[in-house]
Design a protein around this motif. Structure first.
Motif, PDB file in Angstrom:
ATOM      1  N   ASP A 137      33.456  52.004  33.415  1.00 14.86           N
ATOM      2  CA  ASP A 137      34.613  51.595  32.604  1.00 14.86           C
ATOM      3  C   ASP A 137      35.664  50.920  33.481  1.00 14.86           C
ATOM      4  OD1 ASP A 137      33.391  52.628  30.392  1.00 14.86           O
ATOM      5  OD2 ASP A 137      34.524  54.507  30.374  1.00 14.86           O
ATOM      6  N   GLU A 138      35.917  51.483  34.672  1.00 18.23           N
ATOM      7  CA  GLU A 138      36.904  50.902  35.586  1.00 18.23           C
ATOM      8  C   GLU A 138      36.444  49.529  36.069  1.00 18.23           C
ATOM      9  OE1 GLU A 138      40.331  50.539  37.954  1.00 18.23           O
ATOM     10  OE2 GLU A 138      39.815  51.774  36.236  1.00 18.23           O
ATOM     11  N   LYS A 139      35.155  49.413  36.385  1.00 23.85           N
ATOM     12  CA  LYS A 139      34.615  48.124  36.819  1.00 23.85           C
ATOM     13  C   LYS A 139      34.761  47.084  35.722  1.00 23.85           C
ATOM     14  CE  LYS A 139      30.381  45.940  38.500  1.00 23.85           C
ATOM     15  NZ  LYS A 139      28.940  46.126  38.833  1.00 23.85           N
ATOM     16  N   ARG A 140      34.462  47.484  34.480  1.00 22.81           N
ATOM     17  CA  ARG A 140      34.593  46.560  33.356  1.00 22.81           C
ATOM     18  C   ARG A 140      36.049  46.164  33.148  1.00 22.81           C
ATOM     19  NH1 ARG A 140      31.411  48.918  30.538  1.00 22.81           N
ATOM     20  NH2 ARG A 140      32.737  50.455  29.526  1.00 22.81           N
ATOM     21  N   ARG A 141      36.966  47.139  33.321  1.00 22.07           N
ATOM     22  CA  ARG A 141      38.392  46.838  33.172  1.00 22.07           C
ATOM     23  C   ARG A 141      38.861  45.859  34.240  1.00 22.07           C
ATOM     24  NH1 ARG A 141      43.390  48.342  34.860  1.00 22.07           N
ATOM     25  NH2 ARG A 141      42.508  49.578  36.560  1.00 22.07           N
ATOM     26  N   MET A 142      38.420  46.063  35.480  1.00 18.88           N
ATOM     27  CA  MET A 142      38.791  45.167  36.572  1.00 18.88           C
ATOM     28  C   MET A 142      38.224  43.761  36.342  1.00 18.88           C
ATOM     29  SD  MET A 142      40.753  46.827  38.542  1.00 18.88           S
ATOM     30  CE  MET A 142      40.804  45.645  39.902  1.00 18.88           C
ATOM     31  N   GLU A 143      36.996  43.688  35.854  1.00 14.08           N
ATOM     32  CA  GLU A 143      36.395  42.379  35.571  1.00 14.08           C
ATOM     33  C   GLU A 143      37.177  41.653  34.481  1.00 14.08           C
ATOM     34  OE1 GLU A 143      32.407  43.352  34.564  1.00 14.08           O
ATOM     35  OE2 GLU A 143      31.711  43.436  36.657  1.00 14.08           O
ATOM     36  N   GLU A 144      37.628  42.406  33.469  1.00 11.46           N
ATOM     37  CA  GLU A 144      38.415  41.792  32.402  1.00 11.46           C
ATOM     38  C   GLU A 144      39.756  41.300  32.937  1.00 11.46           C
ATOM     39  OE1 GLU A 144      38.660  44.861  29.498  1.00 11.46           O
ATOM     40  OE2 GLU A 144      36.633  44.505  28.690  1.00 11.46           O
ATOM     41  N   GLU A 159      40.392  40.409  36.080  1.00 14.96           N
ATOM     42  CA  GLU A 159      40.132  39.244  36.921  1.00 14.96           C
ATOM     43  C   GLU A 159      39.865  38.005  36.071  1.00 14.96           C
ATOM     44  OE1 GLU A 159      36.903  40.469  39.347  1.00 14.96           O
ATOM     45  OE2 GLU A 159      38.122  41.785  40.623  1.00 14.96           O
ATOM     46  N   GLN A 160      39.128  38.198  34.967  1.00 13.23           N
ATOM     47  CA  GLN A 160      38.853  37.068  34.091  1.00 13.23           C
ATOM     48  C   GLN A 160      40.138  36.561  33.456  1.00 13.23           C
ATOM     49  OE1 GLN A 160      35.877  35.430  33.626  1.00 13.23           O
ATOM     50  NE2 GLN A 160      37.193  33.978  32.556  1.00 13.23           N
ATOM     51  N   ALA A 161      41.008  37.495  33.054  1.00 11.62           N
ATOM     52  CA  ALA A 161      42.289  37.096  32.471  1.00 11.62           C
ATOM     53  C   ALA A 161      43.131  36.337  33.489  1.00 11.62           C
ATOM     54  CB  ALA A 161      43.037  38.334  31.963  1.00 11.62           C
ATOM     55  N   GLU A 162      43.082  36.785  34.751  1.00  8.35           N
ATOM     56  CA  GLU A 162      43.836  36.091  35.801  1.00  8.35           C
ATOM     57  C   GLU A 162      43.284  34.694  36.025  1.00  8.35           C
ATOM     58  OE1 GLU A 162      45.176  36.746  40.476  1.00  8.35           O
ATOM     59  OE2 GLU A 162      44.005  38.268  39.419  1.00  8.35           O
ATOM     60  N   ARG A 163      41.942  34.573  36.043  1.00  4.69           N
ATOM     61  CA  ARG A 163      41.333  33.243  36.199  1.00  4.69           C
ATOM     62  C   ARG A 163      41.700  32.329  35.038  1.00  4.69           C
ATOM     63  NH1 ARG A 163      36.901  36.349  38.192  1.00  4.69           N
ATOM     64  NH2 ARG A 163      35.939  36.356  36.124  1.00  4.69           N
ATOM     65  N   ASP A 164      41.685  32.905  33.827  1.00  4.04           N
ATOM     66  CA  ASP A 164      42.061  32.103  32.656  1.00  4.04           C
ATOM     67  C   ASP A 164      43.515  31.645  32.767  1.00  4.04           C
ATOM     68  OD1 ASP A 164      39.542  32.519  31.678  1.00  4.04           O
ATOM     69  OD2 ASP A 164      40.115  34.131  30.299  1.00  4.04           O
ATOM     70  N   GLY A 165      44.382  32.564  33.241  1.00  2.64           N
ATOM     71  CA  GLY A 165      45.789  32.200  33.401  1.00  2.64           C
ATOM     72  C   GLY A 165      45.978  31.105  34.423  1.00  2.64           C
ATOM     73  N   LEU A 166      45.262  31.196  35.557  1.00  5.99           N
ATOM     74  CA  LEU A 166      45.360  30.163  36.595  1.00  5.99           C
ATOM     75  C   LEU A 166      44.842  28.826  36.087  1.00  5.99           C
ATOM     76  CD1 LEU A 166      44.213  32.221  39.722  1.00  5.99           C
ATOM     77  CD2 LEU A 166      46.535  31.416  39.200  1.00  5.99           C
ATOM     78  N   ARG A 167      43.748  28.877  35.308  1.00  2.24           N
ATOM     79  CA  ARG A 167      43.199  27.632  34.780  1.00  2.24           C
ATOM     80  C   ARG A 167      44.175  26.984  33.796  1.00  2.24           C
ATOM     81  NH1 ARG A 167      39.018  29.557  32.958  1.00  2.24           N
ATOM     82  NH2 ARG A 167      39.528  29.740  30.747  1.00  2.24           N
ATOM     83  N   LYS A 168      44.784  27.824  32.946  1.00  2.43           N
ATOM     84  CA  LYS A 168      45.760  27.302  31.997  1.00  2.43           C
ATOM     85  C   LYS A 168      46.960  26.708  32.718  1.00  2.43           C
ATOM     86  CE  LYS A 168      48.529  28.626  27.981  1.00  2.43           C
ATOM     87  NZ  LYS A 168      48.913  29.747  27.084  1.00  2.43           N
TER      88      LYS A 168
END
Length: 234
Positions: free
Chosen positions: A80-87, A89-98
Motif C-alpha cells: 500500500d505504501e509503495k502504491r501510495r508513493m508511486e501515485e 511520484e506520478q502526480a509530481e511528474r504530471d505537475g512538472l509536465r503541466k
C-alpha cells in the motif's frame, strides 16, 4: 377462414415460445441461486473449518500462524505504501509536465516587459506547533535575486497584512517563472522556523487581478502536510 386459422396457430406458437423462454429463464435463475447457496455453504464450511483448526492448533502452530498473519499484514502495508508513493511520484511528474507546458506557452507569447503586483492579504489557520499554540508569523516572497518581507505579527494564527510590492519582469532577461512564498515564525533566540511554503506560477495570471488562496506546505515533522493558508492578490 384459412387466414384466421393461420393467425391462431401463429399466436399459439408465440405463446409457446414465450412460455419456453420464461421456463428457461426460471431454470437459469434457479441454477444461479443454487450456485450462490453452494458458495455460501462452502464459505461457511471453510470458516468453520478454520475456526476448528484454530481451536485444535498447538502453541507452536498458533505462534506460526500469528507470525504468518503478521508478515502478510506487513507485506500488505508495504505494498500500500509503495502504491501510495508511486501515485505521489506520478502526480509530481504530471505537475512538472503541466508546468513545463505552461512555460512553453508563456514563452511563445509576446510578453516581453511587465510588472507583477503582489499584495499579501493575510495568513490564516496556521498549524499550532509551539507550546502556546501561537506564532509570530511573517511572509517572505522571492523572485529572481530579490527578497521581500512583510512585517511580523505577534501571538496569532491569523493575521491581516495587506502589503503590496511590484516586481519588474522581462521575459528576455528573467529566467524565473515562479514566485516563492514562505511563512516564517519569528524567534527572538535562534533561527526563525519555517511554517510552510509554496510556489506561484505568476504567468498563469497575466493581465488578470487574481485573488488567490494557497495552502502552505510544511517541512520537518510536518513535511508534505498543510500548515495554513495565505490569501493574496497577483
Amino acid at each position: 377462414m384459412e387466414e384466421d386459422e393461420k393467425a391462431k396457430l401463429e399466436a399459439e406458437d408465440e405463446d409457446e415460445k414465450k412460455q419456453r423462454e420464461v421456463g428457461e429463464q426460471q431454470e437459469l435463475d434457479g441454477m444461479a441461486k443454487e450456485e450462490e447457496e453452494e458458495e455460501e455453504e462452502e464459505e461457511e464450511e471453510d470458516g468453520k473449518a478454520k475456526e476448528d483448526a484454530i481451536q485444535r492448533e498447538t502453541g507452536e502452530e498458533r505462534e506460526a500462524r500469528e507470525l504468518r498473519e503478521e508478515q502478510e499484514r506487513r507485506q500488505k502495508e508495504e505494498e500500500d505504501e509503495k502504491r501510495r508513493m508511486e501515485e505521489m511520484e506520478q502526480a509530481e511528474r504530471d505537475g512538472l509536465r503541466k508546468e513545463s507546458e505552461e512555460l512553453d506557452f508563456i514563452n511563445s507569447q509576446n510578453y516581453v516587459v511587465g510588472a507583477i503586483r503582489v499584495n499579501i492579504q493575510s495568513v490564516n489557520d496556521l498549524t499550532r506547533t509551539d507550546l502556546d499554540g501561537l506564532f509570530d508569523p511573517y511572509v517572505v516572497y522571492r523572485f529572481e535575486q530579490k527578497t521581500y518581507r512583510s512585517k511580523s505579527a505577534n501571538n496569532t494564527v491569523n493575521f491581516v497584512y495587506n502589503e503590496e510590492n511590484v516586481l519588474q519582469f522581462d521575459r528576455l532577461e528573467n529566467q524565473e517563472r515562479l514566485i516563492n512564498i514562505e511563512v516564517f515564525d519569528y524567534d527572538i533566540i535562534g533561527n526563525d522556523d519555517v511554517i510552510g511554503r509554496f510556489k506561484v506560477p505568476f504567468y498563469k495570471y497575466v493581465n488578470t487581478d487574481a485573488h488567490l488562496t494557497m495552502d502552505l506546505i510544511g517541512e520537518g515533522p510536518l513535511k508534505d502536510q498543510r500548515t495554513g493558508k495565505v490569501n493574496f492578490i497577483i
